[in-house]
Enzyme design. Structure first.
Site, PDB file in Angstrom:
ATOM      1  CG  HIS A  32      -1.815  -1.256   1.320  1.00  0.00           C
ATOM      2  ND1 HIS A  32      -2.137  -1.702   2.498  1.00  0.00           N
ATOM      3  CD2 HIS A  32      -2.387  -2.137   0.348  1.00  0.00           C
ATOM      4  CE1 HIS A  32      -2.975  -2.623   2.397  1.00  0.00           C
ATOM      5  NE2 HIS A  32      -3.186  -2.715   1.207  1.00  0.00           N
ATOM      6  CE  LYS A  56       2.284   3.692   5.601  1.00  0.00           C
ATOM      7  NZ  LYS A  56       1.909   2.482   5.018  1.00  0.00           N
ATOM      8  CE1 TYR A 106       0.647   2.377   9.140  1.00  0.00           C
ATOM      9  CE2 TYR A 106       0.638   0.077  10.433  1.00  0.00           C
ATOM     10  CZ  TYR A 106      -0.075   0.948   9.339  1.00  0.00           C
ATOM     11  OH  TYR A 106      -1.195   0.896   8.563  1.00  0.00           O
ATOM     12  CD  GLU A 114      -4.991   1.822   1.247  1.00  0.00           C
ATOM     13  OE1 GLU A 114      -4.322   1.308   2.239  1.00  0.00           O
ATOM     14  OE2 GLU A 114      -6.266   1.967   1.490  1.00  0.00           O
ATOM     15  CE  LYS A 117      -6.806  -1.897   0.934  1.00  0.00           C
ATOM     16  NZ  LYS A 117      -6.521  -1.216   2.115  1.00  0.00           N
ATOM     17  CG  ASP A 118      -4.079  -6.098   0.262  1.00  0.00           C
ATOM     18  OD1 ASP A 118      -3.945  -5.072  -0.151  1.00  0.00           O
ATOM     19  OD2 ASP A 118      -3.743  -6.478   1.366  1.00  0.00           O
TER      20      ASP A 118
END
Length: 189
Positions: free
Chosen positions: A62, A71, A131, A142, A166-167
């Site tokens: 992502h 991050k 994170y 995104e 989504k992935d």
């Protein structure tokens, strides 16, 4: 605290000082002045996230296109194989990836500057990953880079990972570049 370079410009592995005794351990996971001095972190963190995943779950890869996030990542519980992909088109390491095993045993952190796709797969029974981010999450911004893009040839240590819808629908790097969906990052010299 030790800062280790990776082969990707700007991505750093951090080995914090861990103070252990018969009671357990203590470590400092972030201190603004020290991280600024040692890593050059000038942007403030504006959001903290935590994910809990079971064995074999792969989250990623992502990133945000118009609002790239830096991050600072660590594993609070469990073990993961963490992957970052350099999406900065002007970078000498563009389209290259780096992987690292992060766990609650090695206590390592990973600094991922803006301009990278990020993902991980859980190696332990479960894992809690925390994170801090330098920009806010914006769902409409995104983007998902395909975890198994054959041009990247990432050596994931688990076959047939558990993926979100989504992935599963992620795009290859070539598709993202053709669509103009790579992160907009101004690289420092």
């Amino acid at each position: 605290m030790k800062i280790l370079d990776t082969r990707l410009s700007g991505v750093k592995r951090i080995q914090p000082a861990v103070h252990e005794d018969e009671r357990g351990y203590f470590l400092e996971t972030f201190q603004a002045l020290r991280y600024h001095q040692m890593l050059g972190l000038a942007q403030p963190f504006v959001q903290d996230n935590c994910s809990h995943s079971r064995h074999g779950v792969l989250r990623g890869l992502h990133f945000q296109a118009r609002h790239p996030q830096g991050k600072l990542l660590r594993v609070a519980h469990g073990e993961i194989f963490d992957v970052v992909v350099d999406l900065r088109t002007e970078s000498a390491t563009y389209a290259q990836w780096e992987g690292a095993v992060l766990s609650d045993r090695n206590h390592e952190q990973l600094w991922i500057p803006p301009g990278f796709a990020h993902g991980f797969v859980v190696l332990s029974e479960s894992a809690d990953v925390t994170y801090q981010c330098t920009d806010y999450y914006q769902s409409q911004d995104e983007v998902c880079l395909r975890w198994d893009d054959p041009d990247l040839a990432i050596a994931w240590p688990i076959g047939n990972p558990v993926l979100s819808s989504k992935d599963c629908a992620g795009l290859t790097l070539a598709e993202l570049r053709a669509l103009g969906r790579l992160p907009r990052v101004v690289q420092s010299p």
